[in-house]
Design a protein around this motif. Structure first.
Motif, short mmCIF file in Angstrom:
data_model
loop_
_atom_site.label_atom_id
_atom_site.label_comp_id
_atom_site.label_asym_id
_atom_site.label_seq_id
_atom_site.Cartn_x
_atom_site.Cartn_y
_atom_site.Cartn_z
N ALA A 140 -55.16 43.89 102.00
CA ALA A 140 -55.54 45.31 102.03
C ALA A 140 -56.46 45.51 103.23
O ALA A 140 -57.36 44.71 103.46
CB ALA A 140 -56.25 45.68 100.74
N VAL A 141 -56.21 46.54 104.01
CA VAL A 141 -57.00 46.76 105.23
C VAL A 141 -57.68 48.12 105.16
O VAL A 141 -57.06 49.11 104.73
CB VAL A 141 -56.09 46.70 106.48
N HIS A 142 -58.95 48.12 105.58
CA HIS A 142 -59.67 49.40 105.65
C HIS A 142 -59.18 50.11 106.90
O HIS A 142 -59.75 49.98 107.99
CB HIS A 142 -61.17 49.10 105.72
N ALA A 143 -58.08 50.83 106.76
CA ALA A 143 -57.43 51.45 107.92
C ALA A 143 -56.57 52.62 107.45
O ALA A 143 -56.05 52.60 106.34
CB ALA A 143 -56.54 50.45 108.65
N ALA A 144 -56.45 53.59 108.33
CA ALA A 144 -55.48 54.66 108.06
C ALA A 144 -54.12 54.17 108.51
O ALA A 144 -54.01 53.34 109.42
CB ALA A 144 -55.87 55.90 108.85
N SER A 145 -53.08 54.62 107.85
CA SER A 145 -51.73 54.26 108.29
C SER A 145 -50.91 55.53 108.45
O SER A 145 -50.92 56.41 107.60
CB SER A 145 -51.07 53.30 107.30
N ILE A 146 -50.23 55.60 109.61
CA ILE A 146 -49.39 56.76 109.88
C ILE A 146 -48.01 56.28 110.28
O ILE A 146 -47.85 55.12 110.69
CB ILE A 146 -49.98 57.65 111.00
N TYR A 147 -47.03 57.14 110.16
CA TYR A 147 -45.68 56.72 110.52
C TYR A 147 -44.87 57.87 111.08
O TYR A 147 -45.15 59.04 110.82
CB TYR A 147 -44.96 56.07 109.34
N LYS A 157 -60.97 57.63 111.76
CA LYS A 157 -59.63 57.28 111.27
C LYS A 157 -58.93 58.48 110.63
O LYS A 157 -57.79 58.81 110.98
CB LYS A 157 -59.70 56.15 110.23
N THR A 158 -59.65 59.11 109.72
CA THR A 158 -59.05 60.23 109.00
C THR A 158 -58.78 61.40 109.95
O THR A 158 -57.72 62.02 109.90
CB THR A 158 -59.98 60.68 107.85
N LEU A 218 -49.48 57.80 105.69
CA LEU A 218 -49.25 56.98 104.50
C LEU A 218 -50.55 56.92 103.69
O LEU A 218 -50.55 57.07 102.48
CB LEU A 218 -48.88 55.55 104.92
N ASP A 219 -51.65 56.65 104.41
CA ASP A 219 -52.95 56.61 103.75
C ASP A 219 -54.02 56.86 104.81
O ASP A 219 -53.88 56.38 105.94
CB ASP A 219 -53.18 55.25 103.09
N ASP A 220 -55.05 57.56 104.49
CA ASP A 220 -56.06 57.85 105.51
C ASP A 220 -57.24 56.89 105.46
O ASP A 220 -58.19 57.04 106.22
CB ASP A 220 -56.53 59.31 105.43
N ASP A 221 -57.18 55.87 104.57
CA ASP A 221 -58.36 55.02 104.47
C ASP A 221 -58.08 53.57 104.06
O ASP A 221 -58.75 52.66 104.54
CB ASP A 221 -59.32 55.63 103.43
#
Lengths: 281, 87
Positions: free
Chosen positions: A128-135, A151-152, A165-168
């Motif tokens: 698990a990474v403390h990161a936003a994911s976009i696609y 990030k957000t 995908l997730d902002d955090d």
């Protein structure tokens, strides 16, 4: 509402949740749980049995989410402010006892599920990474950075055309020799995000840094490894799990291109990401 | 003078770099080739005098320079609480 047993699927992991019907959760959270993808995607199924521990006053000893933990070759036990976990890796079963320091079992449940996801991912070559994911067009990029690094903001600026995908809190799993990314369906806002169970191939990882100039540097292995460690969730008390996490980081650093983006504003980063997605139409 | 490593460490050697995770404080340290050389000798309980001799022989540095580098390296590790003087 009655849930004798419910299956949810996140990335390469399935969870057979039991005892959720007896938890004092809100109707909204229960309804959200039913929305999560429940079609088993892999053979990695964990049985999670929930119970409630009587609430008592607790004072967190550390900033770290876990106050203590022990482990053996077949499992581990973890104690946190909002829950206790007892994990049996060989039997793929997890006993979760929730407590609610702020009298909010929704929060405890969500924290507990995210901890379970982190633990199980490490056990299956993920993290698990403390990161936003976009696609965009079925290619995902992680944007990692410390709290406040933007990030957000960045993810929101890029959406559309990208989707978030997730902002955090992004989940990276390994399957079929490559890495995939998905968001946690258990949001920090206390809500369930059904769409976050979408799984996409991970294209690259970007670490953002605020600076007075804008540039992009490919990260050498050791720098990538250190940067990833700073943004991964670890379980310090547990040597075996930490060892597994470092091994998984090694695999990820060997496989995925990682860059550091210095920027004085959001524009250079948006421009760069637009290029990344154009390269992978 | 001997040093001992802290208890809660996870150590990985990847290519020529050694990574040391201090699990107690959630900090990851990494050492370049010289640092990795010294760290491996510390793991083997080599005393400071031995480190000086080994570094001089292996890295073609003067004994004075070796002592200076080792002292700086050990002080940093001590400050980070990943080694301590053996009592």
């Amino acid at each position: 509402m009655y849930f004798p047993s419910m299956m949810i699927c996140v990335g390469t992991l399935n969870f057979d949740l039991r005892g959720v019907d007896r938890l004092p959760l809100s109707a909204e959270l229960r309804a959200g749980l039913k929305e999560i993808d429940n079609a088993p995607a892999a053979i990695n199924t964990y049985r999670v049995r929930f119970s409630v521990k009587p609430t008592h006053e607790t004072t967190p000893l550390f900033d770290h989410p876990f106050e203590s933990g022990v482990e053996s070759s077949t499992g581990c036990e973890l104690c946190a402010e909002h829950f206790e976990l007892s994990v049996d890796w060989s039997g793929r079963s997890i006993a979760a006892e929730l407590r609610a320091p702020s009298n909010d079992y929704d929060e405890s449940f969500i924290r507990c599920m995210n901890a379970i996801l982190s633990l199980c991912l490490i056990h299956h070559q993920g993290l698990a990474v403390h990161a936003a994911s976009i696609y965009l067009n079925d290619h995902a990029v992680l944007i990692a950075g410390r709290s406040g690094a933007g990030k957000t903001t960045l993810a929101t600026q890029l959406s559309p055309p990208c989707q978030i995908l997730d902002d955090d809190f992004s989940l990276v799993c390994r399957d079929g020799g490559r890495f995939w990314v998905t968001g946690s369906p258990f949001g920090r806002d206390g809500r369930i995000h059904r769409h976050k169970t979408v799984r996409l191939p991970l294209e690259r990882i970007l670490f953002t840094r605020k600076a007075f100039h804008a540039d992009r540097q490919s990260l050498a292995f050791s720098s990538a490894y250190r940067s990833l460690a700073r943004n991964s969730f670890t379980f310090p008390a547990l040597p075996r799990i930490t060892d597994g996490l470092l091994d998984n980081m090694h695999l990820l650093c060997a496989d995925i291109h990682m860059y550091i983006l210095h920027a004085d504003s959001i524009t250079p980063i948006v421009d760069y990401l637009s290029l990344v997605f154009q390269e992978n139409p | 003078m001997n040093y001992e490593l802290a208890q809660d460490l996870t150590i990985k050697k990847i290519e020529e770099t050694i990574f040391v995770l201090d699990r107690k404080n959630s900090v990851l340290h990494s050492f370049n080739d010289t640092g990795a050389f010294l760290w491996e000798r510390l793991e083997q309980h080599v005393a400071v005098e031995g480190l000086c001799q080994m570094l001089t022989e292996s890295f073609e540095v003067s004994p004075e320079q070796a002592r200076c580098d080792i002292s700086e390296f050990l002080n940093t590790l001590e400050e980070q609480k990943i080694i301590s003087l053996r009592k």
